[in-house]
Design an enzyme around this catalytic site. Sequence first.
Site, PDB file in Angstrom:
ATOM      1  N   MET A  12       0.888  -1.165   0.000  1.00 49.86           N
ATOM      2  CA  MET A  12       0.000   0.000   0.000  1.00 49.86           C
ATOM      3  C   MET A  12       0.929   1.217   0.000  1.00 49.86           C
ATOM      4  O   MET A  12       1.824   1.331   0.842  1.00 49.86           O
ATOM      5  CB  MET A  12      -0.901  -0.003   1.234  1.00 49.86           C
ATOM      6  CG  MET A  12      -1.962   1.081   1.180  1.00 49.86           C
ATOM      7  SD  MET A  12      -3.055   0.937  -0.267  1.00 49.86           S
ATOM      8  CE  MET A  12      -4.363  -0.099   0.356  1.00 49.86           C
ATOM      9  N   THR A 213      17.125   1.305 -18.694  1.00 45.92           N
ATOM     10  CA  THR A 213      16.178   2.419 -18.747  1.00 45.92           C
ATOM     11  C   THR A 213      16.880   3.708 -18.311  1.00 45.92           C
ATOM     12  O   THR A 213      17.695   3.700 -17.379  1.00 45.92           O
ATOM     13  CB  THR A 213      14.960   2.156 -17.844  1.00 45.92           C
ATOM     14  OG1 THR A 213      15.414   1.901 -16.517  1.00 45.92           O
ATOM     15  CG2 THR A 213      14.171   0.959 -18.329  1.00 45.92           C
ATOM     16  N   THR A 241       6.669   7.632 -10.008  1.00 45.80           N
ATOM     17  CA  THR A 241       6.540   6.341  -9.312  1.00 45.80           C
ATOM     18  C   THR A 241       5.850   5.323 -10.228  1.00 45.80           C
ATOM     19  O   THR A 241       4.786   5.612 -10.774  1.00 45.80           O
ATOM     20  CB  THR A 241       5.690   6.498  -8.023  1.00 45.80           C
ATOM     21  OG1 THR A 241       6.148   7.628  -7.309  1.00 45.80           O
ATOM     22  CG2 THR A 241       5.779   5.257  -7.150  1.00 45.80           C
ATOM     23  N   ASP A 245       8.106   0.048 -13.473  1.00 44.95           N
ATOM     24  CA  ASP A 245       7.226  -1.131 -13.448  1.00 44.95           C
ATOM     25  C   ASP A 245       6.410  -1.213 -14.734  1.00 44.95           C
ATOM     26  O   ASP A 245       6.232  -2.290 -15.307  1.00 44.95           O
ATOM     27  CB  ASP A 245       6.282  -1.062 -12.236  1.00 44.95           C
ATOM     28  CG  ASP A 245       7.057  -1.048 -10.926  1.00 44.95           C
ATOM     29  OD1 ASP A 245       8.129  -1.670 -10.878  1.00 44.95           O
ATOM     30  OD2 ASP A 245       6.602  -0.392  -9.970  1.00 44.95           O
TER      31      ASP A 245
END
Length: 297
Positions: A12, A213, A241, A245
């Site tokens: 979370m 990256t 953020t 991913d």
Amino acid sequence: MTRIVVVGSINMDLVTQAPRFVGPGETILGERFLTVPGGKGANQAVAAARLGAEVALVGALGDDAFGQQLRAGLAAEGVNLEHVARLAESASGTASITVAGGENQIIVVPGANARVTPAHVEAARSLIEPADAVLVQMEIPLDTVEATVRLGHRLGVPVTLNPAPAQKLPNDWLRLACYVTPNQHELAILLGADPAEDFQTLMQRTPCPVVLTRGSEGAWYREHGEPLHQPGFRVDVVDSTGAGDTFNAALAAFLHEGLPLAVRKACAAAALSVTKLGAQGGMPDLRELDAFLAQQR
Ligand code: RIB
């Protein structure tokens, strides 16, 4: 449909948007606070599912309120959670994130993620065996990352290792990965090298293929021995953020189209992901990605 198994963390994210980062002993007023789903494993699973892949996640949640919310969110994204354990006496993972000027600072408390074991990976063998790709990152214990890379290799399923957060890794199992996807800083840590060393030299020293990256500057990779550069896409950055991913998920989802196209789509998906607050907030679906790419020259 591409079948992807993600082995990784679920957190979370407790996100504070602030005018700037604080120094030690300092207090300032923030602008906004959000509680949103995150964790590198969960983020990669969600990004791949939005891009049309059939995704299963291997990981763990605590038996707490965050765990219930995170499970419901992942299920709503269509991620298979059959191998996400609910661990009693563990808190779910959390990440305290400050976002300022599009950059972030993150402190992760792993909680249940620290209890994802090689046995959890082995238990998911029947999912991994028919998969087209496996994605794993390093917010879970290192022996579990190693078990994932070794099992994927043994079963002939390509494993992409996203070495974040970075640690130095042994060459003997690093070379079993199909791709490793660090940023420049992570690549140096991975190899135990000087971060000032030229990244192209470091890429050549890595025992498996690297897709590197470089944020807004895009990505570097090698195809048939030639170093190639995919430039980044220009967007207004709200929160970076989850960009890495999204990149990893898109790379795995489109790898069957060939590495150059997969890297281009991964850069585009990552660019879109930073245009909204929260790790999963800006992750595009297939339609958004195609529309964005159609606008580019
Ligand atoms: O990669 C971004 C993720 O890192 C965040 O969602 C946070 O949970 C940390 O794990």
